[in-house]
Design a protein around this motif. Sequence first.
Motif, PDB file in Angstrom:
ATOM      1  N   ARG A  73       3.185 -12.117   8.517  1.00 20.84           N
ATOM      2  CA  ARG A  73       2.979 -13.081   9.666  1.00 20.84           C
ATOM      3  C   ARG A  73       3.685 -12.618  11.191  1.00 20.84           C
ATOM      4  N   ALA A  74       4.547 -11.628  10.939  1.00 23.21           N
ATOM      5  CA  ALA A  74       5.197 -10.888  11.918  1.00 23.21           C
ATOM      6  C   ALA A  74       4.299  -9.586  12.446  1.00 23.21           C
ATOM      7  N   CYS A  75       3.309  -9.254  11.724  1.00 22.84           N
ATOM      8  CA  CYS A  75       2.568  -8.008  11.938  1.00 22.84           C
ATOM      9  C   CYS A  75       1.263  -8.213  12.710  1.00 22.84           C
ATOM     10  N   LEU A  76       0.937  -7.330  13.387  1.00 23.15           N
ATOM     11  CA  LEU A  76      -0.378  -7.214  13.984  1.00 23.15           C
ATOM     12  C   LEU A  76      -1.468  -7.318  13.045  1.00 23.15           C
ATOM     13  N   GLY A  77      -1.310  -6.650  12.047  1.00 21.02           N
ATOM     14  CA  GLY A  77      -2.359  -6.764  11.118  1.00 21.02           C
ATOM     15  C   GLY A  77      -1.957  -5.994   9.717  1.00 21.02           C
ATOM     16  N   VAL A  78      -2.827  -6.054   8.727  1.00 15.61           N
ATOM     17  CA  VAL A  78      -2.415  -5.556   7.270  1.00 15.61           C
ATOM     18  C   VAL A  78      -3.438  -4.588   6.814  1.00 15.61           C
ATOM     19  N   ILE A  79      -3.333  -3.509   6.378  1.00 12.63           N
ATOM     20  CA  ILE A  79      -4.359  -2.781   5.489  1.00 12.63           C
ATOM     21  C   ILE A  79      -3.850  -2.278   4.540  1.00 12.63           C
ATOM     22  N   ALA A  80      -4.668  -2.368   3.249  1.00 14.45           N
ATOM     23  CA  ALA A  80      -4.414  -2.331   1.816  1.00 14.45           C
ATOM     24  C   ALA A  80      -5.465  -1.937   1.089  1.00 14.45           C
ATOM     25  N   GLY A  81      -5.183  -1.006   0.280  1.00 17.53           N
ATOM     26  CA  GLY A  81      -6.362  -0.692  -0.758  1.00 17.53           C
ATOM     27  C   GLY A  81      -7.030   0.594  -0.668  1.00 17.53           C
ATOM     28  N   PHE A  82      -6.724   1.533   0.329  1.00 16.89           N
ATOM     29  CA  PHE A  82      -7.530   2.655   0.976  1.00 16.89           C
ATOM     30  C   PHE A  82      -6.717   3.932   0.373  1.00 16.89           C
ATOM     31  N   GLY A  83      -5.882   3.836  -0.423  1.00 16.20           N
ATOM     32  CA  GLY A  83      -5.130   4.907  -0.678  1.00 16.20           C
ATOM     33  C   GLY A  83      -4.334   5.567   0.269  1.00 16.20           C
ATOM     34  N   ALA A  84      -4.260   7.016   0.300  1.00 16.26           N
ATOM     35  CA  ALA A  84      -3.697   7.685   1.365  1.00 16.26           C
ATOM     36  C   ALA A  84      -4.401   7.734   2.712  1.00 16.26           C
TER      37      ALA A  84
ATOM     38  N   PRO B 176       3.995  -3.828  18.257  1.00 14.31           N
ATOM     39  CA  PRO B 176       3.043  -3.982  17.594  1.00 14.31           C
ATOM     40  C   PRO B 176       3.427  -3.149  16.212  1.00 14.31           C
ATOM     41  N   VAL B 177       3.350  -3.754  14.964  1.00 11.08           N
ATOM     42  CA  VAL B 177       3.598  -3.175  13.571  1.00 11.08           C
ATOM     43  C   VAL B 177       2.422  -3.530  12.765  1.00 11.08           C
ATOM     44  N   ILE B 178       2.101  -2.537  12.048  1.00 15.70           N
ATOM     45  CA  ILE B 178       1.011  -2.681  11.059  1.00 15.70           C
ATOM     46  C   ILE B 178       1.547  -2.512   9.687  1.00 15.70           C
ATOM     47  N   GLU B 179       1.454  -3.503   8.836  1.00 16.69           N
ATOM     48  CA  GLU B 179       1.794  -3.671   7.403  1.00 16.69           C
ATOM     49  C   GLU B 179       0.542  -2.792   6.701  1.00 16.69           C
ATOM     50  N   LEU B 180       1.377  -1.714   5.875  1.00 27.80           N
ATOM     51  CA  LEU B 180       0.066  -0.796   5.132  1.00 27.80           C
ATOM     52  C   LEU B 180       0.677  -0.751   3.809  1.00 27.80           C
ATOM     53  N   HIS B 181      -0.607  -0.987   3.012  1.00 29.33           N
ATOM     54  CA  HIS B 181      -0.256  -0.562   1.366  1.00 29.33           C
ATOM     55  C   HIS B 181      -1.171   0.310   0.960  1.00 29.33           C
ATOM     56  N   LEU B 182      -0.784   1.588  -0.046  1.00 28.57           N
ATOM     57  CA  LEU B 182      -1.977   2.283  -0.649  1.00 28.57           C
ATOM     58  C   LEU B 182      -2.848   1.405  -1.482  1.00 28.57           C
ATOM     59  N   SER B 183      -1.991   0.666  -2.172  1.00 28.39           N
ATOM     60  CA  SER B 183      -2.902  -0.219  -3.353  1.00 28.39           C
ATOM     61  C   SER B 183      -3.298  -1.450  -2.618  1.00 28.39           C
ATOM     62  N   ASN B 184      -4.489  -1.942  -3.382  1.00 33.64           N
ATOM     63  CA  ASN B 184      -4.729  -3.456  -3.170  1.00 33.64           C
ATOM     64  C   ASN B 184      -3.797  -4.269  -3.604  1.00 33.64           C
ATOM     65  N   VAL B 185      -3.008  -4.726  -2.944  1.00 33.66           N
ATOM     66  CA  VAL B 185      -1.693  -5.438  -3.597  1.00 33.66           C
ATOM     67  C   VAL B 185      -2.488  -6.760  -4.025  1.00 33.66           C
ATOM     68  N   HIS B 186      -3.744  -7.267  -3.608  1.00 35.58           N
ATOM     69  CA  HIS B 186      -4.234  -8.673  -3.888  1.00 35.58           C
ATOM     70  C   HIS B 186      -4.799  -8.468  -5.358  1.00 35.58           C
ATOM     71  N   ALA B 187      -5.201  -7.306  -5.743  1.00 40.96           N
ATOM     72  CA  ALA B 187      -5.760  -7.036  -6.820  1.00 40.96           C
ATOM     73  C   ALA B 187      -4.724  -6.748  -8.140  1.00 40.96           C
ATOM     74  N   ARG B 188      -3.545  -6.884  -7.927  1.00 42.88           N
ATOM     75  CA  ARG B 188      -2.607  -6.609  -8.789  1.00 42.88           C
ATOM     76  C   ARG B 188      -1.687  -7.847  -8.995  1.00 42.88           C
TER      77      ARG B 188
END
Length: 147
Positions: free
Chosen positions: A118-129, A95-107
């Motif tokens: 699509r290869a990851c369990l889920g994605v978390i983005a936009g919540f900073g550290a 299981p791999v979780i993709e993570l981004h500090l910034s909200n990449v969809h708002a950029r």
Amino acid sequence: MPVLLLLNGPNLNLLGTREPDIYGARTLSDIETDARAFAEARGYELMTKQSNHEGDLVDALHEARTTVAGVVFNAGAYTHTSIALHDAIAGISLPVIELHLSNVHAREEFRHHSMLARACLGVIAGFGASGYQLALDALIQHLESKP
Ligand code: DQA
């Protein structure tokens, strides 16, 4: 103790000074220290690695295959470009979780597509550290929900 990997990609070594209005003031070392404490409090050891090189990140994922239970991965800009990292994630059956500090969809538009998601369990983005802890929490919940 089971082991988790926190993997960070290009330019994340510059956290703290890199575009702090977007990525915040915390350094990667601060983030790793907090993430390690969070994981240990939940009964997991945390390994950390950062590289600016795509092939090193592929190697780290391959190594993780036999040594860790799951991965939190901020692949930085390689998220948007790397078929090699997609294939590495798909190839390791972890299981791999993709993570981004910034909200990449708002950029910028070029950040809206992830080659990895699509290869990851889920994605978390936009919540900073604090996203690092959200991602570890999600990963641990996933691991502990398995029989
Ligand atoms: C990032 C978002 C990416 O688009 C960017 O290239 C990064 C950092 C983030 O954490 O918000 O380097 O992954």
